[in-house]
Design a protein around this motif. Sequence first.
Motif, PDB file in Angstrom:
ATOM      1  N   PHE A  64     -10.963   5.444  -5.851  1.00 22.98           N
ATOM      2  CA  PHE A  64      -9.660   5.682  -6.300  1.00 22.98           C
ATOM      3  C   PHE A  64      -9.280   5.596  -7.772  1.00 22.98           C
ATOM      4  CE2 PHE A  64     -10.057   3.918  -1.867  1.00 22.98           C
ATOM      5  CZ  PHE A  64      -9.268   4.893  -1.161  1.00 22.98           C
ATOM      6  N   PRO A  65      -8.763   6.721  -8.291  1.00 21.94           N
ATOM      7  CA  PRO A  65      -8.400   6.825  -9.569  1.00 21.94           C
ATOM      8  C   PRO A  65      -7.146   5.799  -9.855  1.00 21.94           C
ATOM      9  CG  PRO A  65      -7.581   8.676  -8.791  1.00 21.94           C
ATOM     10  CD  PRO A  65      -8.385   8.219  -7.617  1.00 21.94           C
ATOM     11  N   ARG A  66      -6.341   5.474  -9.005  1.00 21.92           N
ATOM     12  CA  ARG A  66      -5.237   4.556  -9.180  1.00 21.92           C
ATOM     13  C   ARG A  66      -5.489   3.527  -7.855  1.00 21.92           C
ATOM     14  NH1 ARG A  66      -1.744   9.248 -10.754  1.00 21.92           N
ATOM     15  NH2 ARG A  66      -0.678   8.728 -12.852  1.00 21.92           N
ATOM     16  N   ILE A  67      -4.746   2.193  -7.893  1.00 21.51           N
ATOM     17  CA  ILE A  67      -4.672   1.537  -6.725  1.00 21.51           C
ATOM     18  C   ILE A  67      -3.891   2.149  -5.785  1.00 21.51           C
ATOM     19  CG2 ILE A  67      -3.699  -0.726  -6.182  1.00 21.51           C
ATOM     20  CD1 ILE A  67      -4.521  -1.961  -8.610  1.00 21.51           C
ATOM     21  N   THR A  68      -4.200   2.233  -4.697  1.00 20.98           N
ATOM     22  CA  THR A  68      -3.504   3.139  -3.645  1.00 20.98           C
ATOM     23  C   THR A  68      -2.181   2.646  -3.245  1.00 20.98           C
ATOM     24  OG1 THR A  68      -4.433   1.665  -1.887  1.00 20.98           O
ATOM     25  CG2 THR A  68      -5.816   3.582  -2.671  1.00 20.98           C
ATOM     26  N   SER A  69      -1.430   3.740  -2.749  1.00 18.81           N
ATOM     27  CA  SER A  69      -0.159   3.260  -1.996  1.00 18.81           C
ATOM     28  C   SER A  69       0.966   2.964  -3.156  1.00 18.81           C
ATOM     29  CB  SER A  69      -0.156   2.012  -0.943  1.00 18.81           C
ATOM     30  OG  SER A  69      -1.119   2.670  -0.244  1.00 18.81           O
ATOM     31  N   LEU A  70       0.874   3.654  -4.083  1.00 14.49           N
ATOM     32  CA  LEU A  70       1.939   3.332  -5.317  1.00 14.49           C
ATOM     33  C   LEU A  70       2.165   1.954  -5.850  1.00 14.49           C
ATOM     34  CD1 LEU A  70       5.007   5.680  -3.883  1.00 14.49           C
ATOM     35  CD2 LEU A  70       2.936   6.380  -5.113  1.00 14.49           C
TER      36      LEU A  70
ATOM     37  N   ASN B  79       3.875   9.972 -12.402  1.00 18.45           N
ATOM     38  CA  ASN B  79       4.106   9.768 -13.718  1.00 18.45           C
ATOM     39  C   ASN B  79       5.022   8.557 -14.113  1.00 18.45           C
ATOM     40  OD1 ASN B  79       2.666  11.889 -13.977  1.00 18.45           O
ATOM     41  ND2 ASN B  79       4.488  13.416 -14.138  1.00 18.45           N
ATOM     42  N   LEU B  80       4.958   8.130 -15.369  1.00 22.83           N
ATOM     43  CA  LEU B  80       5.602   7.176 -15.961  1.00 22.83           C
ATOM     44  C   LEU B  80       5.628   5.903 -15.238  1.00 22.83           C
ATOM     45  CD1 LEU B  80       7.559   6.728 -18.390  1.00 22.83           C
ATOM     46  CD2 LEU B  80       9.628   7.230 -16.956  1.00 22.83           C
ATOM     47  N   LEU B  81       5.849   5.600 -13.948  1.00 20.70           N
ATOM     48  CA  LEU B  81       5.960   4.235 -13.481  1.00 20.70           C
ATOM     49  C   LEU B  81       4.492   3.668 -12.875  1.00 20.70           C
ATOM     50  CD1 LEU B  81       9.370   4.766 -11.345  1.00 20.70           C
ATOM     51  CD2 LEU B  81       8.840   4.025 -13.659  1.00 20.70           C
ATOM     52  N   TRP B  82       3.719   4.403 -12.879  1.00 23.02           N
ATOM     53  CA  TRP B  82       2.175   4.014 -12.346  1.00 23.02           C
ATOM     54  C   TRP B  82       1.122   4.179 -13.332  1.00 23.02           C
ATOM     55  CZ3 TRP B  82       5.938   6.818  -9.775  1.00 23.02           C
ATOM     56  CH2 TRP B  82       6.451   6.282  -8.767  1.00 23.02           C
ATOM     57  N   ALA B  83       0.168   3.198 -13.466  1.00 23.38           N
ATOM     58  CA  ALA B  83      -0.844   3.161 -14.269  1.00 23.38           C
ATOM     59  C   ALA B  83      -1.738   4.457 -14.098  1.00 23.38           C
ATOM     60  CB  ALA B  83      -1.762   2.030 -14.100  1.00 23.38           C
ATOM     61  N   THR B  84      -2.400   4.847 -15.064  1.00 25.93           N
ATOM     62  CA  THR B  84      -2.995   5.953 -15.055  1.00 25.93           C
ATOM     63  C   THR B  84      -4.504   5.889 -14.903  1.00 25.93           C
ATOM     64  OG1 THR B  84      -3.950   5.946 -17.609  1.00 25.93           O
ATOM     65  CG2 THR B  84      -1.552   7.044 -17.125  1.00 25.93           C
ATOM     66  N   PRO B  85      -5.327   6.839 -14.481  1.00 27.43           N
ATOM     67  CA  PRO B  85      -6.575   6.666 -14.274  1.00 27.43           C
ATOM     68  C   PRO B  85      -7.447   6.079 -15.372  1.00 27.43           C
ATOM     69  CG  PRO B  85      -6.026   8.639 -13.191  1.00 27.43           C
ATOM     70  CD  PRO B  85      -4.787   8.105 -14.056  1.00 27.43           C
ATOM     71  N   ARG B  86      -6.859   6.136 -16.373  1.00 21.45           N
ATOM     72  CA  ARG B  86      -7.493   5.517 -17.703  1.00 21.45           C
ATOM     73  C   ARG B  86      -7.692   4.080 -17.738  1.00 21.45           C
ATOM     74  NH1 ARG B  86      -5.847   4.631 -23.401  1.00 21.45           N
ATOM     75  NH2 ARG B  86      -7.552   5.096 -24.904  1.00 21.45           N
ATOM     76  N   THR B  87      -6.662   3.445 -17.303  1.00 16.16           N
ATOM     77  CA  THR B  87      -6.856   1.872 -17.057  1.00 16.16           C
ATOM     78  C   THR B  87      -6.521   1.469 -15.621  1.00 16.16           C
ATOM     79  OG1 THR B  87      -4.060   1.822 -17.268  1.00 16.16           O
ATOM     80  CG2 THR B  87      -5.583   1.712 -19.154  1.00 16.16           C
ATOM     81  N   GLY B  88      -6.342   2.182 -14.587  1.00 14.37           N
ATOM     82  CA  GLY B  88      -5.938   1.683 -13.197  1.00 14.37           C
ATOM     83  C   GLY B  88      -7.148   2.137 -12.339  1.00 14.37           C
ATOM     84  N   GLY B  89      -7.039   2.032 -10.951  1.00 16.84           N
ATOM     85  CA  GLY B  89      -8.135   2.481  -9.946  1.00 16.84           C
ATOM     86  C   GLY B  89      -8.627   1.251  -9.382  1.00 16.84           C
ATOM     87  N   MET B  90      -9.550   1.641  -8.290  1.00 10.71           N
ATOM     88  CA  MET B  90     -10.059   0.681  -7.601  1.00 10.71           C
ATOM     89  C   MET B  90     -11.201   1.453  -6.488  1.00 10.71           C
ATOM     90  SD  MET B  90      -7.291   0.213  -4.472  1.00 10.71           S
ATOM     91  CE  MET B  90      -8.699  -0.250  -3.082  1.00 10.71           C
ATOM     92  N   THR B  91     -12.096   0.435  -6.051  1.00 14.88           N
ATOM     93  CA  THR B  91     -13.003   1.365  -4.919  1.00 14.88           C
ATOM     94  C   THR B  91     -12.866   0.298  -3.806  1.00 14.88           C
ATOM     95  OG1 THR B  91     -14.862   0.017  -5.652  1.00 14.88           O
ATOM     96  CG2 THR B  91     -14.398   1.893  -7.000  1.00 14.88           C
ATOM     97  N   TRP B  92     -13.546   0.727  -2.837  1.00 14.18           N
ATOM     98  CA  TRP B  92     -13.466  -0.010  -1.461  1.00 14.18           C
ATOM     99  C   TRP B  92     -14.954   0.394  -0.572  1.00 14.18           C
ATOM    100  CZ3 TRP B  92     -14.039   2.369   3.637  1.00 14.18           C
ATOM    101  CH2 TRP B  92     -13.908   1.529   4.677  1.00 14.18           C
ATOM    102  N   ARG B  93     -15.021  -0.808   0.022  1.00 18.81           N
ATOM    103  CA  ARG B  93     -16.034  -0.616   1.112  1.00 18.81           C
ATOM    104  C   ARG B  93     -15.924  -1.562   2.162  1.00 18.81           C
ATOM    105  NH1 ARG B  93     -21.157  -4.819  -1.447  1.00 18.81           N
ATOM    106  NH2 ARG B  93     -19.639  -6.450  -1.967  1.00 18.81           N
ATOM    107  N   PRO B  94     -16.338  -1.307   3.439  1.00 18.16           N
ATOM    108  CA  PRO B  94     -15.683  -2.150   4.454  1.00 18.16           C
ATOM    109  C   PRO B  94     -16.333  -3.608   4.631  1.00 18.16           C
ATOM    110  CG  PRO B  94     -17.465  -0.485   5.252  1.00 18.16           C
ATOM    111  CD  PRO B  94     -17.177  -0.274   3.889  1.00 18.16           C
ATOM    112  N   HIS B  95     -17.761  -3.670   4.051  1.00 19.84           N
ATOM    113  CA  HIS B  95     -18.421  -5.164   4.182  1.00 19.84           C
ATOM    114  C   HIS B  95     -19.144  -5.289   3.095  1.00 19.84           C
ATOM    115  CE1 HIS B  95     -21.843  -3.114   6.250  1.00 19.84           C
ATOM    116  NE2 HIS B  95     -20.990  -2.524   6.840  1.00 19.84           N
TER     117      HIS B  95
END
Length: 560
Positions: free
Chosen positions: A83-89, A58-74
Amino acid sequence: MKKKPDYDVIIVGAGAAGGILGRELSDSGLSVCVLERGPMQETKDVSMDELRFPVRQNLLWATPRTGGMTWRPHSRAATQKIFPRITSLLDGWSPGGNMNHWGGASFRFEPSVFKALDVWGQVPNGAIANWPLSYEDLEPYYTKFEYRLGVSGDASQMLYGPPRSKPYPMPPIEQGFATNHFAQASRELGYQPYPMPAGINSRDYQGRKRTGYCGFCMGYECTVDAKSSTRVTELKEALKNPNFTMLTDRYVYKITMSSPQQADGVICMDSNGTVYELTASIVIIAANTFYNVWLLLLSRNQYAPDGIGNQFGQVGKYFHHHPFTGVAGLFDERMNVHIGPSETLMTITNYTEDRFDHSGLGFIMGGYIFGAKAAGAAGQPIEFVKNIPLPEGVPAWGPSFKEFVTKTFSRYYSIFSLLTDPPLLTNFIDLDPKAKNGLGFPLPRLTFSWSDQINEMQRFFYSKMIEILQAAKAQKIWGLNDVQPPWELSHPSGGTRMGEDERVSVTDRYGKVHGVSNLFVAGNSLFPTMSAFNPTETIGALAYWQADYIKQEVLKGNLI
């Protein structure tokens, strides 16, 4: 007659780079507006609350409303993880950005990092490149960062430290029992560990209190402002300037252009959905790596149909981040590694960059070893239970798990290695064709896998850490048998690489986007390659370097 811009400079993002640029440019007399997507917050708004901060974010990290990312290996694969937020804080929020919850590690990059291609050559499928500037170019700005923000350290103890013009402004943070225990075992093996330089006050500094050694640093905002961040330093000073404006709750989603060579400003919205269009003579994108790439790609227009700065398909390319690996040891005596600031650590740099013989090792570059480290961000009880790797045979629940937690919490510490993986041609960020954030914008998609050398590097450093715990007489040793998964990010960098050739880079050596006379990018998305060391101080040094260039160009009449 052309309308006068709203500001001389608009800066997107109020983190490490944006905060520094905001102060430097407003101090020079330019009218500056910093736009921050998070809300305004003050020291009184934070607390030592594990659930609120690193656990629930809470408070120090972007919310899923404006944050997030996806991943694929290649690039042949479909999106595999959302991911609803960029991973690892790592998705900073509110003035100060990621510095609000960083641990404070403040290293300079080694001179060899800036000429990585000359030192290492190219690897298969590699994208190693020399930086278009040198350590000598940045040295005065490293010093400025250390004195402006406040860094505690002792360069005289650094066996391989780069040349420097001044000592650190404060002595090192005092080391705890666990860290001294780790250091003594390291010395028995012939290493010369030294205190990790940290953006945490070891004494009162420039009106801010010294650390109280509370143990709530990484993953938390400091409750007494002892931890250095642009919120409590550069932005605090910039706000005293009548020509400086900081607008929070402003989510920038488009850079505007009315000609192929010039940016006009940005379009943003607040949390109520109200849209604002702001104009400036100079536009600087100074957010995190994902946001910088996302904004350039999302701002495609008739002059830049594939995204701004992407005329040669370079935006998003050459993404890289830090692999890490770690081991834990259980001891008979109490270690209490959770007590004290996150960076009360000792550092071993014998295997960093090109400092050692790589013959027959099967990898290039290097890493550094540090301890004693707690599990999770700051290693407090809930984080410990959530993050400690379990030894073989220990279940993740039930009486045996409770027994492990009870016995281990006060009698363990971890040793970690932060490693370097070369950038590859096949690793990049683009826009996900399907996944969207809470506002309906496409999420940034990361296409990324580790290089072929990563297993050899992990085995090398893993064995060194095991040797140290054995020398420390740990009664039980266990840990990570691999580096973290490729989507578990550590200091994500690249994507808007700086360089002299516009065909293989996005910006020039000052972060100015190729082909656009008044648009700049700041932050570690500019990095051509990574060092083994944490990037924050280099992000800051680059921002001071860029600010000086912009001020000089303004005086020449080239930007305004």
